[in-house]
Design an enzyme around this catalytic site. Structure first.
Site, PDB file in Angstrom:
ATOM      1  N   ARG A 218       0.865  -1.183   0.000  1.00  0.00           N
ATOM      2  CA  ARG A 218       0.000   0.000   0.000  1.00  0.00           C
ATOM      3  C   ARG A 218       0.898   1.228   0.000  1.00  0.00           C
ATOM      4  O   ARG A 218       1.935   1.248   0.670  1.00  0.00           O
ATOM      5  CB  ARG A 218      -0.915   0.033   1.232  1.00  0.00           C
ATOM      6  CG  ARG A 218      -2.079  -0.942   1.193  1.00  0.00           C
ATOM      7  CD  ARG A 218      -3.111  -0.584   0.106  1.00  0.00           C
ATOM      8  NE  ARG A 218      -4.255  -1.488   0.102  1.00  0.00           N
ATOM      9  CZ  ARG A 218      -4.371  -2.568  -0.686  1.00  0.00           C
ATOM     10  NH1 ARG A 218      -3.396  -2.889  -1.517  1.00  0.00           N
ATOM     11  NH2 ARG A 218      -5.459  -3.310  -0.627  1.00  0.00           N
TER      12      ARG A 218
ATOM     13  N   GLU B 101      -3.721   7.539  -4.304  1.00  0.00           N
ATOM     14  CA  GLU B 101      -3.972   6.894  -5.595  1.00  0.00           C
ATOM     15  C   GLU B 101      -5.237   7.485  -6.186  1.00  0.00           C
ATOM     16  O   GLU B 101      -6.227   7.598  -5.463  1.00  0.00           O
ATOM     17  CB  GLU B 101      -4.162   5.378  -5.416  1.00  0.00           C
ATOM     18  CG  GLU B 101      -2.859   4.688  -5.198  1.00  0.00           C
ATOM     19  CD  GLU B 101      -2.983   3.167  -5.107  1.00  0.00           C
ATOM     20  OE1 GLU B 101      -4.007   2.613  -5.548  1.00  0.00           O
ATOM     21  OE2 GLU B 101      -2.049   2.550  -4.590  1.00  0.00           O
TER      22      GLU B 101
ATOM     23  N   HIS C 146      -1.286   0.343  -9.715  1.00  0.00           N
ATOM     24  CA  HIS C 146      -1.882  -0.663  -8.816  1.00  0.00           C
ATOM     25  C   HIS C 146      -2.390  -1.885  -9.604  1.00  0.00           C
ATOM     26  O   HIS C 146      -3.586  -2.165  -9.667  1.00  0.00           O
ATOM     27  CB  HIS C 146      -3.015  -0.038  -7.990  1.00  0.00           C
ATOM     28  CG  HIS C 146      -3.276  -0.773  -6.708  1.00  0.00           C
ATOM     29  ND1 HIS C 146      -3.667  -0.152  -5.547  1.00  0.00           N
ATOM     30  CD2 HIS C 146      -3.206  -2.091  -6.408  1.00  0.00           C
ATOM     31  CE1 HIS C 146      -3.825  -1.057  -4.583  1.00  0.00           C
ATOM     32  NE2 HIS C 146      -3.554  -2.248  -5.091  1.00  0.00           N
TER      33      HIS C 146
HETATM   34  C1  GLV Z   1      -5.121  -5.190  -3.934  1.00  0.00           C
HETATM   35  O1  GLV Z   1      -4.388  -4.286  -3.659  1.00  0.00           O
HETATM   36  C2  GLV Z   1      -5.643  -6.103  -2.977  1.00  0.00           C
HETATM   37  O2  GLV Z   1      -5.559  -5.824  -1.774  1.00  0.00           O
HETATM   38  O3  GLV Z   1      -6.182  -7.137  -3.382  1.00  0.00           O
END
Ligand code: GLV
Length: 319
Positions: free
Chosen positions: A232, A261, A280
């Protein structure tokens, strides 16, 4: 009539399973559901299938009298106030397991791309600078034989470690569980930061992992270190990272996640050639996204039947 609200389009086959048991409403646009609409829809829903762009906080939860389950299509669930949900015994589901290998692949792709300067190489070719083979062109760093420090040795961290052994890397880790079948040595965080050539982050976002990597931690790393984040964005202090990359305090970073983000186009990290950023994409393969959607539907169906969710992040509510 059972009402299920789905906050983003997911695989048709998964939606069809929800359609068999109730009325399914799907937010049709490929952007986060505006807050007013989310609150309205949540107020009428028996189940919600959410993604990580939806903030499910205590204010929203307070206005959901019918809600029996929230199922996040992600392994992370930092977008949900789990404490507030647990207080009213509302089960929260996630999708662990099915995205482990896919996310580990991306972490490895980022390590390789940053180490071998692939984005810079691509720009070099496309901008017409490639005129000769040069002994000094875009020299990178070897993964082979290097030390990889994994912070967060859970499912994904361990999957990265397995790949690293194929590259003859030495693996050390901090946080998480030792696994007898994966050769890796545990280290205190500061030792890991000092010893590693590559550092890959695999911790969930929690108060104690927020800004885990800041100025002090970056200052302990080797000047040749490459930092990879597929966890993250807020695990790293972005200002400290910018300063470290800009000044050459560390060699490069590769980020799949940012804070915030999406990263604003004005963010100075985007000006750095030694900072690779992708949007991401950790679990972004056709097969894995389909499996995640089905796992999330499994949770919704169990929650609506009043059964224990197969993948529940707050199982203490059942005690
Ligand atoms: C993506 O970031 C997830 O947590 O699946």
């Amino acid at each position: 009539m059972t009402r299920i609200y789905v906050t983003r389009m997911i695989a048709d086959s998964a939606l069809a399973r929800l359609g068999e048991i109730g009325e399914v409403r799907v937010w049709p646009e490929d952007r986060p559901v505006p807050r007013e609409i989310l609150i309205q829809e949540a107020a009428e829903a028996d189940a919600m299938l959410t993604i990580l762009t939806e903030q499910i906080d205590s204010t929203l939860l307070a206005a959901t009298p019918r809600l029996k389950v929230i199922s996040n299509v992600a392994v992370g669930y930092d977008n949900i106030d789990v404490h507030a949900a647990s207080q009213r015994r509302l089960p929260i589901g996630n999708t662990p397991g099915v995205l482990t290998e896919t996310t580990a692949d991306l972490a490895f792709a980022l390590m390789l791309a940053a180490a071998r300067r692939l984005p810079e190489g691509e720009q070099y070719v496309k901008q017409g600078h490639w005129t000769t083979w040069s002994p000094s062109l875009l020299l990178g760093r070897d993964l082979y034989g290097a030390t990889l420090g994994i912070i967060g040795f859970g499912r994904i961290g361990q999957a990265v470690a397995r790949r690293a052994h194929g590259f003859s890397m030495r693996v050390i880790y901090h946080g998480g569980r030792a696994q007898a079948e994966i050769p890796a040595e545990q280290r205190p965080l500061d030792d890991l930061l000092r010893e590693s050539d590559f550092i890959s982050l695999h911790v969930p976002l929690k108060p104690e992992t927020q800004r885990l990597i800041g100025t002090r931690e970056l200052s302990l790393m080797k000047p040749t270190a490459i930092l990879v984040n597929t966890a993250r964005g807020s695990v790293i202090d972005p200002v400290a990272l910018y300063v470290a990359l800009r000044s050459g305090r560390i060699w490069a970073a590769a980020l799949d996640v940012t804070d915030p983000e999406p990263i604003p186009l004005s963010d100075p990290l985007l000006t750095l050639p030694n900072c690779l950023i992708v949007p991401h994409l950790g679990s972004a393969t056709v097969a894995t996204r389909e499996k995640m959607a089905h796992r999330a539907v499994d949770n919704v169906l169990a929650g609506l039947r009043g059964e224990r969710l197969p993948y529940c992040v707050n199982p203490d509510i059942y005690e």
